[in-house]
Scaffold this motif. Structure first.
Motif, PDB file in Angstrom:
ATOM      1  N   LEU A 147       0.820  -1.207   0.000  1.00  0.00           N
ATOM      2  CA  LEU A 147       0.000   0.000   0.000  1.00  0.00           C
ATOM      3  C   LEU A 147       0.856   1.259   0.000  1.00  0.00           C
ATOM      4  O   LEU A 147       1.983   1.250   0.472  1.00  0.00           O
ATOM      5  CB  LEU A 147      -0.908  -0.008   1.234  1.00  0.00           C
ATOM      6  N   ALA A 148       0.283   2.343  -0.520  1.00  0.00           N
ATOM      7  CA  ALA A 148       0.973   3.633  -0.511  1.00  0.00           C
ATOM      8  C   ALA A 148      -0.032   4.714  -0.139  1.00  0.00           C
ATOM      9  O   ALA A 148      -1.176   4.671  -0.585  1.00  0.00           O
ATOM     10  CB  ALA A 148       1.569   3.921  -1.880  1.00  0.00           C
ATOM     11  N   ASN A 149       0.401   5.679   0.660  1.00  0.00           N
ATOM     12  CA  ASN A 149      -0.459   6.808   1.026  1.00  0.00           C
ATOM     13  C   ASN A 149      -1.833   6.362   1.524  1.00  0.00           C
ATOM     14  O   ASN A 149      -2.865   6.748   0.976  1.00  0.00           O
ATOM     15  CB  ASN A 149      -0.617   7.773  -0.153  1.00  0.00           C
ATOM     16  N   VAL A 150      -1.823   5.516   2.546  1.00  0.00           N
ATOM     17  CA  VAL A 150      -3.069   4.999   3.120  1.00  0.00           C
ATOM     18  C   VAL A 150      -3.824   6.129   3.818  1.00  0.00           C
ATOM     19  O   VAL A 150      -3.241   6.911   4.560  1.00  0.00           O
ATOM     20  CB  VAL A 150      -2.759   3.863   4.132  1.00  0.00           C
ATOM     21  N   ILE A 151      -5.121   6.190   3.570  1.00  0.00           N
ATOM     22  CA  ILE A 151      -5.985   7.178   4.223  1.00  0.00           C
ATOM     23  C   ILE A 151      -6.652   6.521   5.429  1.00  0.00           C
ATOM     24  O   ILE A 151      -6.692   7.081   6.512  1.00  0.00           O
ATOM     25  CB  ILE A 151      -7.068   7.699   3.249  1.00  0.00           C
ATOM     26  N   GLU A 152      -7.167   5.293   5.207  1.00  0.00           N
ATOM     27  CA  GLU A 152      -7.928   4.632   6.264  1.00  0.00           C
ATOM     28  C   GLU A 152      -7.925   3.121   6.053  1.00  0.00           C
ATOM     29  O   GLU A 152      -7.991   2.642   4.926  1.00  0.00           O
ATOM     30  CB  GLU A 152      -9.367   5.158   6.196  1.00  0.00           C
ATOM     31  N   VAL A 153      -7.829   2.390   7.162  1.00  0.00           N
ATOM     32  CA  VAL A 153      -7.980   0.936   7.135  1.00  0.00           C
ATOM     33  C   VAL A 153      -8.984   0.587   8.225  1.00  0.00           C
ATOM     34  O   VAL A 153      -8.912   1.128   9.322  1.00  0.00           O
ATOM     35  CB  VAL A 153      -6.637   0.203   7.403  1.00  0.00           C
ATOM     36  N   GLY A 154      -9.906  -0.312   7.899  1.00  0.00           N
ATOM     37  CA  GLY A 154     -10.905  -0.693   8.886  1.00  0.00           C
ATOM     38  C   GLY A 154     -11.174  -2.182   8.854  1.00  0.00           C
ATOM     39  O   GLY A 154     -10.941  -2.854   7.845  1.00  0.00           O
ATOM     40  N   TYR A 155     -11.659  -2.671   9.976  1.00  0.00           N
ATOM     41  CA  TYR A 155     -11.939  -4.096  10.106  1.00  0.00           C
ATOM     42  C   TYR A 155     -13.079  -4.304  11.094  1.00  0.00           C
ATOM     43  O   TYR A 155     -13.100  -3.702  12.164  1.00  0.00           O
ATOM     44  CB  TYR A 155     -10.677  -4.816  10.592  1.00  0.00           C
ATOM     45  N   VAL A 156     -14.052  -5.154  10.705  1.00  0.00           N
ATOM     46  CA  VAL A 156     -15.176  -5.489  11.580  1.00  0.00           C
ATOM     47  C   VAL A 156     -14.997  -6.937  12.018  1.00  0.00           C
ATOM     48  O   VAL A 156     -15.127  -7.856  11.222  1.00  0.00           O
ATOM     49  CB  VAL A 156     -16.534  -5.318  10.846  1.00  0.00           C
ATOM     50  N   LYS A 157     -14.665  -7.115  13.293  1.00  0.00           N
ATOM     51  CA  LYS A 157     -14.356  -8.448  13.822  1.00  0.00           C
ATOM     52  C   LYS A 157     -15.512  -9.443  13.655  1.00  0.00           C
ATOM     53  O   LYS A 157     -15.299 -10.599  13.308  1.00  0.00           O
ATOM     54  CB  LYS A 157     -13.971  -8.310  15.304  1.00  0.00           C
ATOM     55  N   GLU A 158     -16.751  -8.981  13.865  1.00  0.00           N
ATOM     56  CA  GLU A 158     -17.909  -9.874  13.812  1.00  0.00           C
ATOM     57  C   GLU A 158     -18.107 -10.508  12.434  1.00  0.00           C
ATOM     58  O   GLU A 158     -18.542 -11.644  12.321  1.00  0.00           O
ATOM     59  CB  GLU A 158     -19.201  -9.125  14.190  1.00  0.00           C
ATOM     60  N   THR A 159     -17.840  -9.737  11.366  1.00  0.00           N
ATOM     61  CA  THR A 159     -18.143 -10.218  10.011  1.00  0.00           C
ATOM     62  C   THR A 159     -16.881 -10.567   9.214  1.00  0.00           C
ATOM     63  O   THR A 159     -16.970 -11.241   8.191  1.00  0.00           O
ATOM     64  CB  THR A 159     -18.905  -9.138   9.224  1.00  0.00           C
ATOM     65  N   GLY A 160     -15.712 -10.047   9.649  1.00  0.00           N
ATOM     66  CA  GLY A 160     -14.487 -10.258   8.891  1.00  0.00           C
ATOM     67  C   GLY A 160     -14.316  -9.239   7.771  1.00  0.00           C
ATOM     68  O   GLY A 160     -13.381  -9.309   6.981  1.00  0.00           O
TER      69      GLY A 160
END
Length: 137
Positions: free
Chosen positions: A37-50
């Protein structure tokens, strides 16, 4: 439309986002270098659903030199991550001759250690050595 991001853990900015993306890959036994990745703005993860999503400033093309494979990562990538697999993947394409078929699923082979499979929406599956996607490749 269902908001897949609801209840998710979100990291903003390149350093924090990249750290989270790599830790998710490690947690699910996927190669560290799978998402250059380059110049990441946002990363997200929802544990319940993957459900996992990544936003970066612009599309990134990366060549995995060991296997001479050019892969394109859109500014928004998402999918569902589980042990040794990412499914319903969106935003990743691998160059195949003159075409860029979207990659819909990535699976690390449990029966054949050291192999990773990339499945396109067209149903074509390509297999490569896992080490081709190690960090720094």
């Amino acid at each position: 439309m269902v908001d897949n991001k609801e209840g998710g853990i979100v990291k903003k900015g390149h350093d924090e986002g990249l750290k989270m993306a790599v830790s998710l890959l490690q947690e699910f036994e996927l190669p560290d270098g799978l998402l250059p990745l380059a110049n990441v703005i946002e990363v997200g993860y929802v544990k319940e659903t993957g459900y996992m999503w990544i936003q970066q400033q612009k599309k990134v093309e990366h060549e995995f030199k060991m296997i001479s494979k050019l892969v394109s990562y859109d500014s928004e990538i998402n999918g569902f991550v589980e042990k040794k697999r990412i499914k319903k993947l969106k935003g990743v394409k691998a160059k195949e001759l003159m075409l860029w078929p979207p990659v819909s699923e990535i699976t690390v082979d449990e029966k054949t250690p050291g192999k990773i499979h990339f499945k396109s929406l067209a149903g074509i599956t390509k297999t490569f050595p896992v080490e081709a996607f190690a960090a720094g490749q």
